[in-house]
Design a protein around this motif. Structure first.
Motif, PDB file in Angstrom:
ATOM      1  N   ILE A 113       0.859  -1.188   0.000  1.00 29.41           N
ATOM      2  CA  ILE A 113       0.000   0.000   0.000  1.00 29.41           C
ATOM      3  C   ILE A 113       0.892   1.234   0.000  1.00 29.41           C
ATOM      4  N   ILE A 114       0.577   2.166  -0.886  1.00 30.85           N
ATOM      5  CA  ILE A 114       1.304   3.427  -0.974  1.00 30.85           C
ATOM      6  C   ILE A 114       0.375   4.543  -0.534  1.00 30.85           C
ATOM      7  N   VAL A 115       0.824   5.334   0.407  1.00 27.98           N
ATOM      8  CA  VAL A 115       0.031   6.453   0.899  1.00 27.98           C
ATOM      9  C   VAL A 115       0.479   7.712   0.168  1.00 27.98           C
ATOM     10  N   GLY A 116      -0.398   8.209  -0.702  1.00 23.82           N
ATOM     11  CA  GLY A 116      -0.095   9.415  -1.466  1.00 23.82           C
ATOM     12  C   GLY A 116       0.061   9.129  -2.945  1.00 23.82           C
ATOM     13  N   ALA A 117      -0.728   9.832  -3.774  1.00 26.66           N
ATOM     14  CA  ALA A 117      -0.673   9.656  -5.227  1.00 26.66           C
ATOM     15  C   ALA A 117      -0.016  10.857  -5.898  1.00 26.66           C
ATOM     16  N   GLY A 118       1.024  11.383  -5.247  1.00 25.57           N
ATOM     17  CA  GLY A 118       1.841  12.402  -5.893  1.00 25.57           C
ATOM     18  C   GLY A 118       2.862  11.729  -6.797  1.00 25.57           C
ATOM     19  N   ALA A 119       3.884  12.487  -7.203  1.00 30.22           N
ATOM     20  CA  ALA A 119       4.874  11.962  -8.135  1.00 30.22           C
ATOM     21  C   ALA A 119       5.607  10.753  -7.566  1.00 30.22           C
ATOM     22  N   ALA A 120       6.009  10.814  -6.292  1.00 34.82           N
ATOM     23  CA  ALA A 120       6.744   9.699  -5.683  1.00 34.82           C
ATOM     24  C   ALA A 120       5.866   8.455  -5.566  1.00 34.82           C
ATOM     25  N   GLY A 121       4.630   8.639  -5.115  1.00 40.87           N
ATOM     26  CA  GLY A 121       3.739   7.507  -4.936  1.00 40.87           C
ATOM     27  C   GLY A 121       3.386   6.822  -6.236  1.00 40.87           C
ATOM     28  N   LEU A 122       3.065   7.604  -7.261  1.00 36.83           N
ATOM     29  CA  LEU A 122       2.714   7.029  -8.554  1.00 36.83           C
ATOM     30  C   LEU A 122       3.917   6.327  -9.190  1.00 36.83           C
TER      31      LEU A 122
ATOM     32  N   LEU B 209      -3.533   4.853  -1.561  1.00 37.93           N
ATOM     33  CA  LEU B 209      -4.530   5.586  -0.780  1.00 37.93           C
ATOM     34  C   LEU B 209      -4.189   7.072  -0.865  1.00 37.93           C
ATOM     35  N   GLU B 210      -5.071   7.841  -1.472  1.00 40.39           N
ATOM     36  CA  GLU B 210      -4.831   9.259  -1.695  1.00 40.39           C
ATOM     37  C   GLU B 210      -5.909  10.086  -1.001  1.00 40.39           C
ATOM     38  N   ALA B 211      -5.474  11.055  -0.185  1.00 43.51           N
ATOM     39  CA  ALA B 211      -6.416  11.873   0.581  1.00 43.51           C
ATOM     40  C   ALA B 211      -7.230  12.813  -0.304  1.00 43.51           C
ATOM     41  N   ARG B 212      -6.645  13.310  -1.382  1.00 39.13           N
ATOM     42  CA  ARG B 212      -7.342  14.268  -2.241  1.00 39.13           C
ATOM     43  C   ARG B 212      -8.347  13.553  -3.141  1.00 39.13           C
ATOM     44  N   ASP B 213      -9.082  14.364  -3.917  1.00 40.28           N
ATOM     45  CA  ASP B 213      -9.997  13.808  -4.902  1.00 40.28           C
ATOM     46  C   ASP B 213      -9.347  13.746  -6.277  1.00 40.28           C
ATOM     47  N   ARG B 214      -8.032  13.839  -6.316  1.00 40.27           N
ATOM     48  CA  ARG B 214      -7.274  13.790  -7.569  1.00 40.27           C
ATOM     49  C   ARG B 214      -5.882  13.253  -7.274  1.00 40.27           C
ATOM     50  N   CYS B 215      -5.192  12.817  -8.328  1.00 40.01           N
ATOM     51  CA  CYS B 215      -3.785  12.446  -8.208  1.00 40.01           C
ATOM     52  C   CYS B 215      -2.918  13.682  -8.475  1.00 40.01           C
ATOM     53  N   GLY B 216      -1.674  13.618  -8.074  1.00 40.88           N
ATOM     54  CA  GLY B 216      -0.736  14.695  -8.385  1.00 40.88           C
ATOM     55  C   GLY B 216      -0.136  15.392  -7.188  1.00 40.88           C
ATOM     56  N   GLY B 217      -0.864  15.451  -6.073  1.00 39.51           N
ATOM     57  CA  GLY B 217      -0.313  16.099  -4.881  1.00 39.51           C
ATOM     58  C   GLY B 217      -0.002  17.560  -5.120  1.00 39.51           C
ATOM     59  N   ARG B 218       1.268  17.919  -4.945  1.00 38.82           N
ATOM     60  CA  ARG B 218       1.681  19.313  -5.119  1.00 38.82           C
ATOM     61  C   ARG B 218       1.905  19.682  -6.582  1.00 38.82           C
ATOM     62  N   ILE B 219       1.638  18.753  -7.475  1.00 39.76           N
ATOM     63  CA  ILE B 219       1.457  19.064  -8.893  1.00 39.76           C
ATOM     64  C   ILE B 219      -0.034  19.323  -9.060  1.00 39.76           C
TER      65      ILE B 219
END
Length: 425
Positions: free
Chosen positions: A9-18, A34-44
């Motif tokens: 399980i990867i927590v966070g769908a930002g660049a590192a997680g993806l 598992l991504e907290a936001r309603d989108r992927c990308g994080g700080r992107i």
């Protein structure tokens, strides 16, 4: 951990997680993000093209330096880079002028940096080697880079960590933009993950992790419970304190206190036309504009002709604007531009077509923009990045030990390396 049946399980769908998910899925591991936001990308954070005339960047925008992992990924995705070209200007003492290309003391700076054996904070380094009045311009240039570019505090930032960056050319770095923006790269990574059966659960805020039966149990704020053989935390550093962790992982996470984490306020203003050319015609190839106004850094989309000016305010001084709402930040940005060009803020406001202001410190799933190095940071990174038998691993731009810490390249490279560590088990 079985090669065929292990579930990560990867927590966070930002660049590192993806990136970690893609590498693990390619090796036929079962992966859930598992991504907290309603989108992927994080700080992107791409903004709607309808709003600014192109997919503007509310978060990460530039590709810095060589960025080999990013460039390889762009090639896979069929995406291209557009180098930043044009002229950099500054506004000081009430005057607009082209930025000087070299500081007269640059060779002296390089000699001092090469001779430095033991780390100092940037403030200590400048005080020890460049305290004289003749170095005022050099001190200002370095401080401007540390605060405005690295979003760091000179009183705590590592000189050795920044040495290679400065040896290239003080305050100037090879930069480019992705045609289509970082959002296009995230779309490619997300599509690759889904094509390889990676499960991506949006709106899943992880609140706690506990060890159980040689694996882990992950608890989410919405009541969901997930089990896996290992978990990779790719969340921004400030959020580590908000997730309950097993004892060994909590002790490792404490090392994050020795890694700096800075904030950025970004303001995007779309106008009816390029009115700044009325003030000074030779600004037609303007790229960056540096000033001593409240919002000190501005840039255009040159060579693209989008009528957008982007304001940037980074580092610890952003705390002075912490109480401002988005409309108030936009007005602050307009006032800064008005001060530079000798115009009325109200007149500029009438020329606006669209405006956005993002204070990343206010984002509940970021609490700031990106990391920077203190003198103790390399040891802290080594501790956080080590696997040492635990089922809880850490990854992300803050753990990258290369030159461009805090960038998307750093996040991608860290995610890739974390996947390799898991696959070596």
């Amino acid at each position: 951990m079985s090669r065929k049946s292990s579930h990560i399980i990867i927590v966070g769908a930002g660049a590192a997680g993806l990136m970690a998910a893609r590498e693990l899925a390619r090796a036929r591991r079962r992966v859930t993000i598992l991504e907290a936001r309603d989108r992927c990308g994080g700080r992107i954070h791409p903004l709607p093209a309808a709003e600014f005339g192109y997919e503007a960047a509310g978060g990460a925008e530039f590709v810095h330096g060589e960025a080999p992992v990013t460039r390889a990924l762009l090639a896979d995705a069929g995406l291209s880079l557009e180098p930043i070209e044009g002229t950099q200007w500054s506004f000081e003492g009430g005057k607009l002028s082209r930025e000087a290309r070299h500081d007269p003391h640059e060779a002296e700076l390089h000699r001092a940096l090469k001779a430095l054996k033991h780390d100092l904070t940037v403030a200590e380094f400048l005080h020890r080697y460049f305290a004289g009045s003749q170095y005022e311009s050099l001190r200002q240039s370095i401080t401007r880079v540390v605060v405005g570019y690295d979003a760091a505090d000179p009183a705590r930032a590592s000189t050795l960590a920044l040495r290679e960056e400065w040896m290239v050319d003080v305050g100037r770095h090879t930069q480019a933009r992705i045609v289509g923006g970082y959002g296009a790269l995230i779309e490619h990574l997300e599509a690759e993950c889904r094509a390889r059966d990676v499960t991506i659960r949006l709106g899943s805020v992880v609140s706690g992790i506990e060890e159980a039966d040689a694996g882990v149990v992950i608890h989410c704020a919405n009541g969901e419970v997930h089990r896996s053989d290992a978990v990779v935390l790719t969340v921004p550093l400030p959020l580590l304190k908000e997730i309950a962790l097993p004892c060994a992982a909590r002790e490792k996470a404490a090392a994050a206190a020795d890694i700096g984490f800075g904030n950025v306020i970004k303001i995007l203003l779309r106008f009816e036309r390029r009115w700044w050319l009325d003030r000074q015609a030779d600004l037609s190839d303007l790229t960056f504009l540096l000033s001593d106004e409240k919002i000190p850094v501005w840039w255009t989309q040159h060579p693209a002709e989008h009528v957008v000016l982007t304001g940037w305010f980074g580092g610890p001084q952003t705390a002075s604007l912490a109480s401002l709402t988005e409309p108030e930040l936009i007005r602050t940005g307009l006032a800064s531009l008005a001060g530079i060009f000798g115009l009325s803020p109200d007149d500029l406001a009438q020329k606006l077509v669209a405006a956005r202001a993002i204070n990343w410190a206010h984002d509940p799933f970021a609490r700031g923009a990106y990391s920077w190095a203190k003198p103790q940071t390399r040891d802290a990174q080594a501790m956080l990045a080590s696997a040492d038998g635990t089922a809880v691993l850490f990854s992300g731009e803050a753990l990258y030990r290369g030159r461009d810490m805090g960038t998307v390249e750093a996040a991608l490279a860290s995610g890739q390396e974390t996947a390799r560590i898991i696959l070596r088990k």
